[in-house]
Design a protein around this motif. Structure first.
Motif, PDB file in Angstrom:
ATOM      1  N   TRP A 174       0.768  -1.187   0.066  1.00 13.86           N
ATOM      2  CA  TRP A 174      -0.008   0.077  -0.101  1.00 13.86           C
ATOM      3  C   TRP A 174       0.933   1.292  -0.103  1.00 13.86           C
ATOM      4  CZ3 TRP A 174      -4.777  -0.273  -1.198  1.00 13.86           C
ATOM      5  CH2 TRP A 174      -5.507  -1.449  -1.149  1.00 13.86           C
ATOM      6  N   TYR A 175       1.881   1.077   0.703  1.00 13.12           N
ATOM      7  CA  TYR A 175       3.059   2.304   0.901  1.00 13.12           C
ATOM      8  C   TYR A 175       3.371   2.675  -0.519  1.00 13.12           C
ATOM      9  CZ  TYR A 175       7.098   4.946   2.274  1.00 13.12           C
ATOM     10  OH  TYR A 175       7.955   6.159   2.373  1.00 13.12           O
ATOM     11  N   LYS A 176       4.037   1.984  -1.084  1.00 11.97           N
ATOM     12  CA  LYS A 176       4.521   1.911  -2.563  1.00 11.97           C
ATOM     13  C   LYS A 176       3.337   2.518  -3.517  1.00 11.97           C
ATOM     14  CE  LYS A 176       7.893  -1.682  -2.393  1.00 11.97           C
ATOM     15  NZ  LYS A 176       8.336  -3.200  -3.040  1.00 11.97           N
ATOM     16  N   ASN A 177       2.165   2.057  -3.363  1.00 12.21           N
ATOM     17  CA  ASN A 177       0.968   2.731  -4.343  1.00 12.21           C
ATOM     18  C   ASN A 177       0.907   4.187  -3.777  1.00 12.21           C
ATOM     19  OD1 ASN A 177       0.554   0.386  -5.800  1.00 12.21           O
ATOM     20  ND2 ASN A 177      -1.634   0.309  -5.003  1.00 12.21           N
ATOM     21  N   GLU A 178       0.703   4.341  -2.708  1.00  8.67           N
ATOM     22  CA  GLU A 178       0.638   5.854  -2.094  1.00  8.67           C
ATOM     23  C   GLU A 178       1.746   6.632  -2.732  1.00  8.67           C
ATOM     24  OE1 GLU A 178      -2.004   7.357  -0.406  1.00  8.67           O
ATOM     25  OE2 GLU A 178      -2.966   5.332  -0.976  1.00  8.67           O
ATOM     26  N   LEU A 179       2.882   6.337  -2.840  1.00  5.98           N
ATOM     27  CA  LEU A 179       4.059   7.113  -3.143  1.00  5.98           C
ATOM     28  C   LEU A 179       4.090   7.384  -4.668  1.00  5.98           C
ATOM     29  CD1 LEU A 179       7.093   5.359  -1.520  1.00  5.98           C
ATOM     30  CD2 LEU A 179       6.203   7.295  -0.839  1.00  5.98           C
ATOM     31  N   TYR A 189       6.483  13.938   2.069  1.00  8.00           N
ATOM     32  CA  TYR A 189       5.018  13.353   1.697  1.00  8.00           C
ATOM     33  C   TYR A 189       5.390  11.758   2.155  1.00  8.00           C
ATOM     34  CZ  TYR A 189       1.586  10.940  -1.261  1.00  8.00           C
ATOM     35  OH  TYR A 189       0.624  10.057  -1.556  1.00  8.00           O
ATOM     36  N   LYS A 190       6.091  11.146   2.082  1.00 11.05           N
ATOM     37  CA  LYS A 190       6.465   9.901   2.681  1.00 11.05           C
ATOM     38  C   LYS A 190       5.674   9.633   3.828  1.00 11.05           C
ATOM     39  CE  LYS A 190      10.741   8.745   0.216  1.00 11.05           C
ATOM     40  NZ  LYS A 190      12.276   8.069   0.139  1.00 11.05           N
ATOM     41  N   ARG A 191       6.013  10.308   4.722  1.00  8.51           N
ATOM     42  CA  ARG A 191       5.251  10.231   6.128  1.00  8.51           C
ATOM     43  C   ARG A 191       3.599  10.170   6.020  1.00  8.51           C
ATOM     44  NH1 ARG A 191       6.305  12.342  11.337  1.00  8.51           N
ATOM     45  NH2 ARG A 191       8.368  12.054  10.797  1.00  8.51           N
ATOM     46  N   VAL A 192       3.097  11.311   5.109  1.00  3.30           N
ATOM     47  CA  VAL A 192       1.621  10.947   4.829  1.00  3.30           C
ATOM     48  C   VAL A 192       1.138   9.813   4.160  1.00  3.30           C
ATOM     49  CG1 VAL A 192      -0.223  11.983   3.363  1.00  3.30           C
ATOM     50  CG2 VAL A 192       1.397  13.571   4.440  1.00  3.30           C
ATOM     51  N   ALA A 193       2.194   9.257   3.055  1.00  2.00           N
ATOM     52  CA  ALA A 193       1.933   7.951   2.316  1.00  2.00           C
ATOM     53  C   ALA A 193       1.891   6.815   3.299  1.00  2.00           C
ATOM     54  CB  ALA A 193       2.999   7.883   1.233  1.00  2.00           C
TER      55      ALA A 193
END
Length: 333
Positions: free
Chosen positions: A186-191, A231-235
């Motif tokens: 999910w994290y990779k998708n959010e990025l 943004y990584k924190r948000v993702a």
């Protein structure tokens, strides 16, 4: 030849329009410090999971207070700001309106690490009401907020005077159909998120490919974060909440709700997480709100159901009067 020239022109125009949108996109602080909410924002200090966190909220008190309170809980892709017209209408009727940004969302802290549970988010909301010395309140949740509101009503029935669920997710157990994906996935998708991708998702999923200029602000609030170096924190927080949604269903506990409940359902809604991960045949069975509203009404004791035809995931944005009128009528009973 004419067709090819037109296709080339259309592609160039689309790219130019897209770039223009990106050029106008506002960089946003990860706690939205440079974004103004429709009402004054206060902060509740919390110490949760061995860390100090800040929970932002609006507490809007009407001059003609009728002694009743209501908490509005936002969805996953939103924050408290999208409740503006709802707040305006409710305070006009004399209701005190409390609108928290859940931890990980809006103006609240985006933790570097956090074990997200609907129980914890419900407890945070209870702590806010305790701080405000509110002993009873109606609880309204939209989308993911509906899952939080449901959990709140189950944990704190003595506080929950009434429960309102507006196109909540979690009316079906997606893990029975969608193969599990890790938080890292999910994290990779959010990025990969971008203005174009966010708008396309909302256009198709929320508004049935019918866009209005006033919807832009809800895209910009998410897309503006992608310009931030943090943004990584948000993702990461977004990925954690996806995992929470998939692994912590509330659908099996609707039968245990004791508060008077109103379901407000836009029947055109087809929201279901994980559709790209299943076959076309399975996808057709997911997110059928025209059926899910009726099925959920049967599960919740004495629940009322308002179905709004030709409206998608956001009745309070897409067709406000059809949303607010039955809500106020229910609250005044």
């Amino acid at each position: 030849m004419k067709t090819n020239i037109f296709a080339i022109f259309l592609t160039v125009f689309t790219l130019q329009f897209s770039n223009a949108q990106n050029d106008q996109l506002q960089w946003l602080d990860i706690d939205l410090a440079n974004y103004k909410y429709p009402f004054p924002v206060d902060v509740l200090d919390l110490n949760v999971q061995a860390q100090d966190l800040k929970m932002a909220y609006m507490d809007v008190k009407p001059d003609n207070y009728n002694g009743k309170n209501i908490v509005l809980i936002h969805g996953k892709n939103f924050n408290g700001a999208y409740w503006k017209t709802t707040i305006d209408a409710l305070i006009k009727e004399g209701f005190r309106v409390i609108v928290p940004d859940q931890i990980g969302f809006g103006k609240s802290t985006k933790p570097a690490y956090f074990h997200y549970t609907f129980q914890q988010l419900a407890k945070n909301t209870k702590l806010l009401l305790d701080f405000l010395e509110i002993e009873k309140s109606a609880i309204l949740g939209h989308s993911m907020g509906g899952m939080i509101a449901t959990r709140f009503a189950l944990m704190y029935p003595e506080i929950t005077e009434k429960l309102i669920l507006e196109n909540p997710i979690g009316l079906e157990d997606w893990k029975l159909k969608v193969p599990y994906q890790s938080v890292d996935w999910w994290y990779k998708n959010e990025l990969k998120k971008s203005y174009e991708g966010i708008k396309k998702y909302q256009l198709v999923s929320y508004y049935d490919n019918k866009w209005k200029p006033e919807y832009d602000q809800w895209v910009n609030l998410l897309a503006g974060w992608t310009l931030n170096s943090d943004y990584k924190r948000v993702a990461w927080n977004a990925a954690l909440t996806y995992d929470m949604i998939f692994t912590q269903p509330v659908v099996y506990e609707f039968k245990n709700i004791t508060s008077p409940t109103l379901l407000i359902i836009g029947t055109r809604d087809r929201t279901a997480l994980g559709k790209p991960l299943v076959s076309a045949e399975v996808e057709k069975t997911m997110g059928l709100y025209s059926n899910l509203g009726k099925e959920t009404q049967k599960k919740i004791p004495d629940a009322e159901l308002i179905e709004i035809e030709n409206v998608g995931h956001l009745p309070h944005i897409e067709k406000f009067n059809a949303f607010i009128n039955p809500l106020i009528k229910f609250l005044k009973k």
